[in-house]
Write a protein that holds these residues in place. Structure first.
Motif, PDB file in Angstrom:
ATOM      1  N   ASP A  42       0.829  -1.205   0.000  1.00 23.30           N
ATOM      2  CA  ASP A  42       0.000   0.000   0.000  1.00 23.30           C
ATOM      3  C   ASP A  42       0.867   1.260   0.000  1.00 23.30           C
ATOM      4  O   ASP A  42       1.749   1.420   0.854  1.00 23.30           O
ATOM      5  CB  ASP A  42      -0.908  -0.006   1.235  1.00 23.30           C
ATOM      6  CG  ASP A  42      -1.864   1.172   1.236  1.00 23.30           C
ATOM      7  OD1 ASP A  42      -1.446   2.281   1.618  1.00 23.30           O
ATOM      8  OD2 ASP A  42      -3.013   0.987   0.832  1.00 23.30           O
ATOM      9  N   PRO A  43       0.649   2.185  -0.932  1.00 24.34           N
ATOM     10  CA  PRO A  43       1.527   3.362  -1.048  1.00 24.34           C
ATOM     11  C   PRO A  43       1.463   4.308   0.144  1.00 24.34           C
ATOM     12  O   PRO A  43       2.479   4.919   0.506  1.00 24.34           O
ATOM     13  CB  PRO A  43       1.029   4.043  -2.328  1.00 24.34           C
ATOM     14  CG  PRO A  43      -0.378   3.569  -2.500  1.00 24.34           C
ATOM     15  CD  PRO A  43      -0.387   2.168  -1.983  1.00 24.34           C
ATOM     16  N   ILE A  44       0.307   4.417   0.772  1.00 22.11           N
ATOM     17  CA  ILE A  44       0.184   5.312   1.922  1.00 22.11           C
ATOM     18  C   ILE A  44       0.918   4.724   3.125  1.00 22.11           C
ATOM     19  O   ILE A  44       1.647   5.436   3.831  1.00 22.11           O
ATOM     20  CB  ILE A  44      -1.300   5.589   2.252  1.00 22.11           C
ATOM     21  CG1 ILE A  44      -1.968   6.309   1.078  1.00 22.11           C
ATOM     22  CG2 ILE A  44      -1.417   6.422   3.529  1.00 22.11           C
ATOM     23  CD1 ILE A  44      -3.436   6.601   1.290  1.00 22.11           C
ATOM     24  N   ASP A  45       0.736   3.445   3.351  1.00 16.74           N
ATOM     25  CA  ASP A  45       1.419   2.795   4.470  1.00 16.74           C
ATOM     26  C   ASP A  45       2.938   2.867   4.302  1.00 16.74           C
ATOM     27  O   ASP A  45       3.672   3.132   5.268  1.00 16.74           O
ATOM     28  CB  ASP A  45       0.985   1.331   4.580  1.00 16.74           C
ATOM     29  CG  ASP A  45      -0.464   1.176   5.010  1.00 16.74           C
ATOM     30  OD1 ASP A  45      -1.047   2.173   5.492  1.00 16.74           O
ATOM     31  OD2 ASP A  45      -1.013   0.072   4.854  1.00 16.74           O
ATOM     32  N   ARG A  46       3.410   2.638   3.095  1.00 18.94           N
ATOM     33  CA  ARG A  46       4.859   2.643   2.863  1.00 18.94           C
ATOM     34  C   ARG A  46       5.466   4.021   3.120  1.00 18.94           C
ATOM     35  O   ARG A  46       6.504   4.142   3.772  1.00 18.94           O
ATOM     36  CB  ARG A  46       5.161   2.190   1.432  1.00 18.94           C
ATOM     37  CG  ARG A  46       4.952   0.713   1.212  1.00 18.94           C
ATOM     38  CD  ARG A  46       5.111   0.338  -0.249  1.00 18.94           C
ATOM     39  NE  ARG A  46       6.502   0.455  -0.709  1.00 18.94           N
ATOM     40  CZ  ARG A  46       6.859   0.280  -1.973  1.00 18.94           C
ATOM     41  NH1 ARG A  46       5.943  -0.001  -2.894  1.00 18.94           N
ATOM     42  NH2 ARG A  46       8.137   0.386  -2.315  1.00 18.94           N
ATOM     43  N   LEU A  47       4.815   5.058   2.614  1.00 21.18           N
ATOM     44  CA  LEU A  47       5.346   6.404   2.830  1.00 21.18           C
ATOM     45  C   LEU A  47       5.214   6.802   4.295  1.00 21.18           C
ATOM     46  O   LEU A  47       6.116   7.430   4.862  1.00 21.18           O
ATOM     47  CB  LEU A  47       4.619   7.416   1.945  1.00 21.18           C
ATOM     48  CG  LEU A  47       5.110   8.862   2.048  1.00 21.18           C
ATOM     49  CD1 LEU A  47       6.603   8.959   1.759  1.00 21.18           C
ATOM     50  CD2 LEU A  47       4.314   9.764   1.109  1.00 21.18           C
ATOM     51  N   GLY A  48       4.116   6.398   4.932  1.00 23.52           N
ATOM     52  CA  GLY A  48       3.937   6.703   6.342  1.00 23.52           C
ATOM     53  C   GLY A  48       5.025   6.091   7.205  1.00 23.52           C
ATOM     54  O   GLY A  48       5.554   6.740   8.116  1.00 23.52           O
ATOM     55  N   ARG A  49       5.378   4.832   6.920  1.00 23.23           N
ATOM     56  CA  ARG A  49       6.447   4.182   7.687  1.00 23.23           C
ATOM     57  C   ARG A  49       7.773   4.911   7.507  1.00 23.23           C
ATOM     58  O   ARG A  49       8.511   5.116   8.477  1.00 23.23           O
ATOM     59  CB  ARG A  49       6.586   2.715   7.246  1.00 23.23           C
ATOM     60  CG  ARG A  49       5.527   1.781   7.781  1.00 23.23           C
ATOM     61  CD  ARG A  49       5.941   0.331   7.626  1.00 23.23           C
ATOM     62  NE  ARG A  49       6.129  -0.033   6.227  1.00 23.23           N
ATOM     63  CZ  ARG A  49       5.168  -0.513   5.443  1.00 23.23           C
ATOM     64  NH1 ARG A  49       3.935  -0.660   5.934  1.00 23.23           N
ATOM     65  NH2 ARG A  49       5.418  -0.847   4.194  1.00 23.23           N
ATOM     66  N   HIS A  50       8.058   5.303   6.289  1.00 22.03           N
ATOM     67  CA  HIS A  50       9.308   6.018   6.024  1.00 22.03           C
ATOM     68  C   HIS A  50       9.352   7.336   6.793  1.00 22.03           C
ATOM     69  O   HIS A  50      10.380   7.664   7.420  1.00 22.03           O
ATOM     70  CB  HIS A  50       9.445   6.283   4.524  1.00 22.03           C
ATOM     71  CG  HIS A  50      10.590   7.190   4.175  1.00 22.03           C
ATOM     72  ND1 HIS A  50      11.891   6.747   4.066  1.00 22.03           N
ATOM     73  CD2 HIS A  50      10.631   8.541   3.950  1.00 22.03           C
ATOM     74  CE1 HIS A  50      12.676   7.763   3.765  1.00 22.03           C
ATOM     75  NE2 HIS A  50      11.948   8.857   3.690  1.00 22.03           N
ATOM     76  N   LEU A  51       8.270   8.079   6.764  1.00 16.85           N
ATOM     77  CA  LEU A  51       8.238   9.375   7.444  1.00 16.85           C
ATOM     78  C   LEU A  51       8.355   9.207   8.955  1.00 16.85           C
ATOM     79  O   LEU A  51       9.028  10.002   9.632  1.00 16.85           O
ATOM     80  CB  LEU A  51       6.954  10.119   7.091  1.00 16.85           C
ATOM     81  CG  LEU A  51       6.863  10.642   5.647  1.00 16.85           C
ATOM     82  CD1 LEU A  51       5.452  11.137   5.344  1.00 16.85           C
ATOM     83  CD2 LEU A  51       7.875  11.758   5.410  1.00 16.85           C
ATOM     84  N   ARG A  52       7.737   8.178   9.487  1.00 15.06           N
ATOM     85  CA  ARG A  52       7.836   7.937  10.926  1.00 15.06           C
ATOM     86  C   ARG A  52       9.263   7.546  11.321  1.00 15.06           C
ATOM     87  O   ARG A  52       9.800   8.045  12.318  1.00 15.06           O
ATOM     88  CB  ARG A  52       6.848   6.840  11.341  1.00 15.06           C
ATOM     89  CG  ARG A  52       5.386   7.301  11.392  1.00 15.06           C
ATOM     90  CD  ARG A  52       4.462   6.163  11.786  1.00 15.06           C
ATOM     91  NE  ARG A  52       3.068   6.564  11.828  1.00 15.06           N
ATOM     92  CZ  ARG A  52       2.471   7.137  12.874  1.00 15.06           C
ATOM     93  NH1 ARG A  52       3.180   7.373  13.989  1.00 15.06           N
ATOM     94  NH2 ARG A  52       1.194   7.455  12.831  1.00 15.06           N
ATOM     95  N   GLN A  53       9.866   6.665  10.553  1.00 19.39           N
ATOM     96  CA  GLN A  53      11.232   6.225  10.861  1.00 19.39           C
ATOM     97  C   GLN A  53      12.228   7.373  10.767  1.00 19.39           C
ATOM     98  O   GLN A  53      13.217   7.418  11.500  1.00 19.39           O
ATOM     99  CB  GLN A  53      11.633   5.095   9.905  1.00 19.39           C
ATOM    100  CG  GLN A  53      10.859   3.801  10.151  1.00 19.39           C
ATOM    101  CD  GLN A  53      11.086   2.773   9.048  1.00 19.39           C
ATOM    102  OE1 GLN A  53      11.835   3.021   8.095  1.00 19.39           O
ATOM    103  NE2 GLN A  53      10.437   1.617   9.170  1.00 19.39           N
ATOM    104  N   ALA A  54      11.926   8.334   9.869  1.00 17.88           N
ATOM    105  CA  ALA A  54      12.825   9.485   9.701  1.00 17.88           C
ATOM    106  C   ALA A  54      12.502  10.611  10.675  1.00 17.88           C
ATOM    107  O   ALA A  54      13.194  11.642  10.681  1.00 17.88           O
ATOM    108  CB  ALA A  54      12.734   9.998   8.265  1.00 17.88           C
ATOM    109  N   GLY A  55      11.451  10.435  11.488  1.00 18.21           N
ATOM    110  CA  GLY A  55      11.092  11.444  12.476  1.00 18.21           C
ATOM    111  C   GLY A  55      10.308  12.623  11.938  1.00 18.21           C
ATOM    112  O   GLY A  55      10.230  13.676  12.579  1.00 18.21           O
TER     113      GLY A  55
END
Length: 350
Positions: free
Chosen positions: A275-288
């Motif tokens: 899922d594109p939203i989940d993938r980008l959300g995880r990246h943004l969370r991991q990057a703070g």
């Protein structure tokens, strides 16, 4: 060869590609917001079909990275040439959502002002708008403007002659146009394997001398980076650019389609994991760059957006039946004149 696409789709979220820069955090956060709002709008529009408020709605759930990436990669003075499935791209571009849904409501007009929004009407016939995009881009270049036209199409459109004519014309005249193929796996019910045996749809640009690339269409960072590169290439005089985005349509072709007749639940489930939203959300969370509070604010904004669309779409539109006969021909045919007279007589008899 300089025109060849990457051997595998470009990805950035899980495996950075040195050929393409990672978009700035603020750009990715803006894309995330637009994707969340876009999905909620898409779900609301789907519900409106069940309520009889829309005649039809082609969902783009699962393709948000392509939709949002397309809208964010071009400037306000550039032109967008969308298909019937690209409502989220139009909303992201800032067009009034009710105006976006006007055509799908059954109106004769696309709903929004084409010249001021610099967005062509949503196109139902496959690939016909690609020629329009090339013609406009070529015309703008002849006027000395640095306008870029971005044409959105699906994988099925690459099987149409208009698509190939557009590529050839664009290449010959070095028109500043970008073609984005959203390869969602199916042309209605026809799988890609029955449409083309090319290594990728991006490879179709090579024979015309068009620079091409393929990208993971569910990787919002990669889509945005590749499209921005393509737009800069076209704007800088490099000629046309073809981008194939590998993505997936999670919902049926339209609300009138039974997707279960041609694809399995297991296939859909596999794509849900990408899922594109989940993938980008995880990246943004991991990057703070995204926390629970901000995610909740974005979700609330999406709900508010959908509620406003829902409320406004409950209002009955003011229609004039005679509009059915306007703008069909410059001079109405005798048959249209007769039919209009019949309509007027029926109205007077009410």
């Amino acid at each position: 060869m300089e025109w060849l696409p990457s051997p595998t789709p470009v990805r950035l979220l899980e495996q950075p590609d040195p050929s393409y820069p990672m978009p700035a955090p603020e750009r990715l956060l803006a894309a995330y917001r637009a994707m969340v709002v876009g999905r909620r709008f898409d779900a609301q529009a789907t519900t409106l079909t069940k309520q009889g408020r829309l005649a039809v709605y082609p969902s783009s759930r699962g393709q948000e990275a392509c939709q949002v990436g397309a809208a964010l990669s071009i400037g306000a003075d550039d032109w967008l040439f969308p298909t019937y499935r690209d409502s989220v791209a139009l909303v992201t571009r800032g067009i009034d959502p009710v105006q976006v849904l006007t055509l799908l409501r059954g109106d004769w007009h696309c709903g929004y002002d084409v010249p001021s929004t610099r967005t062509a009407p949503q196109c139902t016939p496959l690939a016909t708008q690609t020629l329009h995009a090339v013609g406009l881009a070529h015309g703008e270049a002849r006027k000395g403007r640095d306008t870029v036209a971005l044409a959105l199409i699906g994988d099925g459109a690459t099987s149409e002659g208009d698509f190939h004519e557009a590529l050839n014309f664009a290449a010959v005249f070095r028109a500043p146009v970008v073609f984005l193929v959203q390869n969602n796996g199916y042309a209605i019910s026809v799988p890609l394997a029955k449409q083309s045996v090319a290594p990728s749809l991006a490879h179709k640009g090579i024979g015309y001398g068009v620079h091409s690339e393929q990208v993971d269409g569910n990787d919002a960072a990669a889509v945005l980076s590749v499209l921005e590169t393509a737009v800069a290439h076209a704007r800088g005089g490099g000629g046309p650019f073809l981008v194939e985005a590998h993505t997936y349509r999670m919902e049926p072709h339209t609300n009138a389609d039974d997707a279960g007749r041609y694809r399995s639940p297991d296939e859909v489930e596999r794509w849900k994991q990408r899922d594109p939203i989940d993938r980008l959300g995880r990246h943004l969370r991991q990057a703070g760059h995204l926390d629970d509070a901000e995610a909740e604010r974005i979700s609330a904004a999406a709900e508010e957006f959908a509620a406003e669309v829902r409320t406004r779409m409950q209002e009955e539109p003011v229609v004039e039946p005679a509009d059915l006969f306007r703008h069909v021909y410059a001079e109405p045919t005798p048959q249209l004149v007769e039919q209009l007279a019949q309509l007027r007589a029926e109205q007077e008899a009410l």
